[in-house]
Design a protein around this motif. Structure first.
Motif, mmCIF file in Angstrom:
data_model
loop_
_atom_site.group_PDB
_atom_site.id
_atom_site.type_symbol
_atom_site.label_atom_id
_atom_site.label_comp_id
_atom_site.label_asym_id
_atom_site.label_seq_id
_atom_site.Cartn_x
_atom_site.Cartn_y
_atom_site.Cartn_z
ATOM 1 N N MET A 1 0.880 -1.211 0.854
ATOM 2 C CA MET A 1 0.175 -0.007 -0.028
ATOM 3 C C MET A 1 0.972 1.480 0.021
ATOM 4 N N ALA A 2 0.253 2.266 -0.739
ATOM 5 C CA ALA A 2 1.296 3.205 -0.784
ATOM 6 C C ALA A 2 1.131 3.989 0.334
ATOM 7 N N LYS A 3 2.746 4.790 0.951
ATOM 8 C CA LYS A 3 2.461 5.514 2.587
ATOM 9 C C LYS A 3 1.786 6.420 2.505
ATOM 10 N N THR A 4 1.412 6.958 3.406
ATOM 11 C CA THR A 4 0.577 8.138 3.578
ATOM 12 C C THR A 4 0.944 9.367 4.658
ATOM 13 N N ASP A 7 1.528 7.365 8.111
ATOM 14 C CA ASP A 7 2.570 6.929 8.290
ATOM 15 C C ASP A 7 4.037 7.765 8.769
#
Ligand code: IMP
Ligand code: MG
Length: 183
Positions: A1-4, A7
């Motif tokens: 999953m892409a980092k937000t 995070d």
């Protein structure tokens, strides 16, 4: 999953709920203290933008407001000591009760410079409201008249405060993970 964005945060220092409650208290206190007076709120951009928006919605005074843009920082996390005004205040504040709205009082260099600069325009009084206060790092002799939270000597982001212009839109105050600075 892409980092937000979330995070990158190590710890939450002040939650959304705590911010909401404290900002309401500050608004009520200022409303009581300045009742019947001619008040001018001056926000220090960009860090103040969320705090000021929330604070003023809790202030029940018929007041004026404007912004100045000032910077004392590069993209790093420590002050350079030099204050630069990139947007000045063009309105007349003579005889008005000026309330400077800041995100954080750190070394105090920015606010002590601004206070001196603005006192030349003869306001009736100058008060400072800051959301956060980091007293351990103070270099200039200056105190906030109103503050939300005293915090330890850590670099914080969110609710208007940035690291290299990012993270201002976090709805809480948090501490970044150290690896974020190292990249
Ligand atoms: P001072 O002149 O050192 O008091 O710095 C005030 C300005 O530095 C604030 O208005 C912030 O924009 C910035 N600043 C100081 N500490 C922090 C921090 O922990 N996070 C983000 N910005 C900070
Ligand atoms: Mg800033």
């Amino acid at each position: 999953m892409a980092k937000t964005m979330n995070d990158d945060i190590k710890t939450v220092l002040v939650s959304e709920e705590e911010l909401k409650e404290k900002v309401k208290e500050l608004g009520q206190q200022i409303s009581a203290d300045f009742a019947g007076k001619e008040v001018f709120f001056l926000g220090v951009l960009k860090g103040c933008f969320i705090f000021m928006a929330d604070l003023l919605r809790n202030v029940d005074l018929c007041c004026d407001m404007d912004f100045m843009a000032v910077s004392s920082y590069g993209n790093g996390t420590t002050t350079t000591g030099a204050v630069k005004i990139s947007l000045d205040l063009n309105k007349d504040i003579e005889g008005k009760h000026l309330i400077i709205v800041e995100d954080i009082l750190d070394s105090g260099v920015t606010l002590s410079y601004l206070k001196k600069y603005l006192s030349n325009r003869n306001p009736a009084s100058i008060s400072i409201v800051t959301l956060l206060d980091k007293p351990e790092r103070r270099k200039a002799d200056i105190k906030a008249d109103y503050f939300g939270f005293t915090i330890p000597d850590a670099f914080v982001v969110g609710y208007g405060l940035d690291y290299a212009e990012k993270y201002r839109n976090l709805p809480y105050i948090g501490v970044l993970k150290p690896e974020v600075y190292e990249n």
